[in-house]
Write an enzyme that holds these catalytic residues in place. Structure first.
Site, mmCIF file in Angstrom:
data_model
loop_
_atom_site.group_PDB
_atom_site.id
_atom_site.type_symbol
_atom_site.label_atom_id
_atom_site.label_comp_id
_atom_site.label_asym_id
_atom_site.label_seq_id
_atom_site.Cartn_x
_atom_site.Cartn_y
_atom_site.Cartn_z
ATOM 1 N N LYS A 108 0.618 -1.252 -0.238
ATOM 2 C CA LYS A 108 -0.124 -0.232 0.154
ATOM 3 C C LYS A 108 0.736 1.193 -0.448
ATOM 4 O O LYS A 108 1.612 1.040 0.298
ATOM 5 C CB LYS A 108 -1.012 0.086 1.307
ATOM 6 C CG LYS A 108 -2.244 1.295 1.152
ATOM 7 C CD LYS A 108 -3.536 0.287 0.430
ATOM 8 C CE LYS A 108 -4.198 1.316 0.200
ATOM 9 N NZ LYS A 108 -6.028 0.772 -0.144
ATOM 10 N N ASN A 223 -16.109 6.577 -5.119
ATOM 11 C CA ASN A 223 -16.218 5.794 -5.838
ATOM 12 C C ASN A 223 -16.693 4.787 -5.717
ATOM 13 O O ASN A 223 -17.604 4.036 -6.628
ATOM 14 C CB ASN A 223 -14.853 5.343 -6.724
ATOM 15 C CG ASN A 223 -14.718 4.499 -7.865
ATOM 16 O OD1 ASN A 223 -14.353 2.902 -7.458
ATOM 17 N ND2 ASN A 223 -14.476 5.328 -9.049
#
Ligand code: NAD
Length: 433
Positions: A108, A223
């Site tokens: 990440k 989103n």
């Protein structure tokens, strides 16, 4: 990172492992490997601002574990992001990729920035700067970033371009979630929401629940939340409430999610096409409620699609929903998990529910490497088939072992990761046991 400096979210993430280790009889070698990230890179990214001043932004990339394949995981732009959060998210990515059997490890990235305060050109310089800083540790066979909170296809396109500039060659497989014209995949933008709906659909079928009789509230209308709302409505669920960081709207008749999304995005160009200035809270002709109120609505499904730590020990007792669907990463803390379990409210976990995005990212990476591009139908079918198969195994495991859905998903993921670790040889192997 020492345990004392690791923020709560990371302790919380790793704390869930003990139960799984016991049940799976995980080797001491594998436990030690999983106790900390393999690599943590911190960098300072200098960016020339439009007014000529220089600002330096802190950025991170954490590769938690790459035993099963190259690192995979998004890059988050957020003013509150920190190394502990990025590490926790990288750990979840390792589990998540294993739960749906992708040949990836977990990674990440993050940049401490409020991107809404940057101009479009400042944002481009920052995105390219991040890629320059991380170039040595990223690559199609090493670690493949993707979008996360506040990053999007435009930003992925800039980063992919910067990587290719440095590499002196086209390597679109270095990053996924790119715009279609730059090697993105059909279906990527809606994949996380669509995949979450697929998990909910399978749960509903197994519990003889009819979508048209079920209400849904969604925290986080970005989103993932928006595309989930569209897919849920299409299947007949009634979406009665949605929220973003500024407020929440409610209608017991059901909301027109497309109209709200359009309204929220209408003035996008104000900040240079990348970010919306508007909020669902500006919406007219609907009831406005507090963000906290949305979490405690009496609905069939509470979908959490914003950020981590939203249901904690403080508000878990007030949740009225029949089912919690974790679309965001880590929105329910482990203490809250226990309280919800005691109250008989099942939680469908992040590491299974939000895998649609990473599955289609995997498809994008395959398409980039083979040069064979698929239609939206093929992408959607293959994504849904994979989620259906892995979700069914998790649900069976939960039923047969009488454990939570989260523990079942973790068992599925941890079993695959630790098997790969043991396949490289463990203490038993070297001692000839
Ligand atoms: P996004 O930035 O597009 O949307 C996040 C939304 O949450 C925004 O509308 C924001 O206003 C809202 N929000 C923030 N704080 C809130 C609060 N306290 N109450 C209500 N709303 C709040 O981000 P996204 O891509 O939709 O991601 C959302 C979550 O889903 C994150 O946890 C992310 O890690 C996870 N996720 C996303 C994807 C993906 O493909 N987009 C994949 C896997 C996981």
């Amino acid at each position: 990172m020492s345990k004392t400096t690791a923020p709560k979210v990371l302790d919380d993430a790793r704390g869930r492992l003990e139960f799984i280790y016991e049940r799976l009889d995980v080797s001491e070698d594998a436990r030690q490997r999983l106790a900390q990230p393999q690599r943590v890179i911190e960098t300072a990214i200098p960016v020339r601002m439009d007014n000529g001043a220089l600002r330096v932004f802190q950025g991170w990339r954490v590769q938690y574990d790459t035993t099963r394949g190259p690192g995979k995981g998004g890059i988050r732009f957020h003013p509150d992001v920190n190394v502990g959060e990025v590490t926790a998210l990288s750990f979840w990515m390792a589990i998540k990729c294993a739960v749906v059997n992708l040949p990836y490890g977990g990674a990440k990235g993050g940049v401490k920035v409020d991107p809404k305060k940057l101009s479009r050109m400042e944002l481009e310089r920052l995105s390219r700067g991040y890629m320059r800083a991380m170039y040595d540790i990223l690559g199609p066979d090493m670690d493949i970033p993707a979008p996360d909170v506040n990053t999007n296809p435009t930003i992925m396109g800039w980063m992919a371009d910067e990587y290719s500039n440095i590499a002196r060659g086209q390597l679109p497989g270095v990053i996924t979630g790119k715009p279609l014209g730059l090697g993105g995949s059909e279906g990527r933008i809606a994949a996380t929401g669509d995949g979450a709906l697929q998990v909910l659909k399978i749960w509903s079928e197994r519990n003889n629940r009819d979508p048209s009789s079920m209400t849904v509230a969604i925290q986080g209308f970005g989103n993932a939340g928006y595309y989930f709302a569209c897919a849920a409505q299409k299947l007949g669920f009634k979406v009665v409430a949605v929220s973003d960081s500024k407020g929440a709207v409610y209608s017991d008749e059901g909301l027109d999610v497309h109209a709200i999304w359009e309204h929220k995005n209408r003035t996008k160009e104000l900040k240079g096409i990348v970010y919306s200035e508007k909020s669902v809270d500006d919406e007219k002709d609907v009831d406005h409620i507090d963000n906290d109120e949305l979490l405690t609505l009496d609905v069939d499904v509470l979908a959490l699609a914003a950020l981590e730590n939203q249901i904690t020990k403080d508000n878990a007792k007030d949740i009225q929903a029949g089912l919690v669907l974790e679309i965001a990463n880590g929105p329910v803390t482990s203490k809250a998990d226990e309280i919800l379990a005691d109250r008989g409210i099942p939680v469908l976990p992040d590491v299974l529910v939000n895998t649609g995005g990473v599955i289609v990212s995997y498809f994008e990476w395959i398409q980039n490497r083979t040069g064979d591009y698929w239609t939206a139908e093929v992408v959607g079918e293959r994504m849904r088939a994979r989620i259906a198969e892995e979700a069914a195994t998790c649900f069976d495991l939960a039923e047969n072992e009488n454990i939570s859905f989260r523990n079942a998903a973790y068992m599925q993921g941890i079993r695959r990761i630790t098997q790969a670790m043991d396949d490289r040889g463990n203490q038993g192997y070297f001692n000839g046991d």
